[in-house]
Design a protein around this motif. Sequence first.
Motif, short mmCIF file in Angstrom:
data_model
loop_
_atom_site.label_atom_id
_atom_site.label_comp_id
_atom_site.label_asym_id
_atom_site.label_seq_id
_atom_site.Cartn_x
_atom_site.Cartn_y
_atom_site.Cartn_z
N TRP A 1 0.47 -1.18 -0.11
CA TRP A 1 -0.04 -0.01 -0.23
C TRP A 1 0.64 1.35 -0.06
O TRP A 1 1.21 1.04 0.48
N LYS B 1 -12.93 -3.18 0.57
CA LYS B 1 -11.35 -4.14 1.29
C LYS B 1 -10.52 -3.72 0.13
O LYS B 1 -10.62 -4.60 -1.04
N ASP C 1 -6.39 -2.90 9.43
CA ASP C 1 -6.46 -4.23 8.76
C ASP C 1 -6.70 -5.87 9.49
O ASP C 1 -6.33 -5.67 11.16
N HIS D 1 -6.27 -10.00 9.56
CA HIS D 1 -5.54 -11.22 9.39
C HIS D 1 -5.94 -12.51 9.53
O HIS D 1 -6.68 -12.46 11.37
N LEU E 1 -4.95 -11.42 4.13
CA LEU E 1 -5.21 -9.50 5.09
C LEU E 1 -5.70 -9.72 4.45
O LEU E 1 -5.98 -9.16 2.98
N TYR E 2 -6.66 -7.84 4.76
CA TYR E 2 -7.12 -6.91 4.16
C TYR E 2 -7.46 -6.04 5.14
O TYR E 2 -6.96 -5.84 6.11
N LYS E 3 -7.41 -4.95 4.39
CA LYS E 3 -7.55 -3.32 4.85
C LYS E 3 -8.70 -2.81 4.48
O LYS E 3 -9.13 -3.57 3.35
#
Length: 186
Positions: A30, A70, A47, A49, A129-131
């Motif tokens: 990012w 996301k 964030d 996980h 993993l995601y924001k």
Amino acid sequence: MKITPTAIPEVLVIEPDVHGDARGFFLETWHARKYAAQGLDAAFVQDNHSRSRRGVLRGLHYQLNQPQGKLVRVVSGSVFDVAVDIRKGSPTFGQWVGIELSGDNHRQFYVPPGFAHGFCVLSESADFLYKCTDYYAPEDEHGILWNDPAIGIDWPARDFLISEKDAKNGLLGEMDDVLPVYEAGA
């Protein structure tokens, strides 16, 4: 970095520049200015996980009043990741797109607010993993049944381990009162 719209233009596939040599690799997952210059201008606030084993299917999840965009990726293993347009009045309402994400291909998938999201694990296990663009609000979480025939997702497997909660999700056609409304240009 390369950002490519999918068949649903708001859903994006991101292929970051990976710099590797005999020691390993490096990539930016990012960089706000670089992503914004390519059309992904999002403000992430959380964030997450998750780790799941082969055959786990999570989804299809969304939040209505606190919708989350996301930016998802897999750092170990592989998953089939899916975004479903559930915005009432959208020209792509009820359509889905899917992509394989893995620790080897380094792809990212941007699922915008107003979309349901889910994935299934293809490898022995996967670290996902995601924001998120908004905070998780359990009281605002909704779900659509993973195998809703009206959506027709072509999952790459059929024998899934699904949570009791996800197994009770409703069909898209029965959820009109808890779906976001499409706003052109939003």
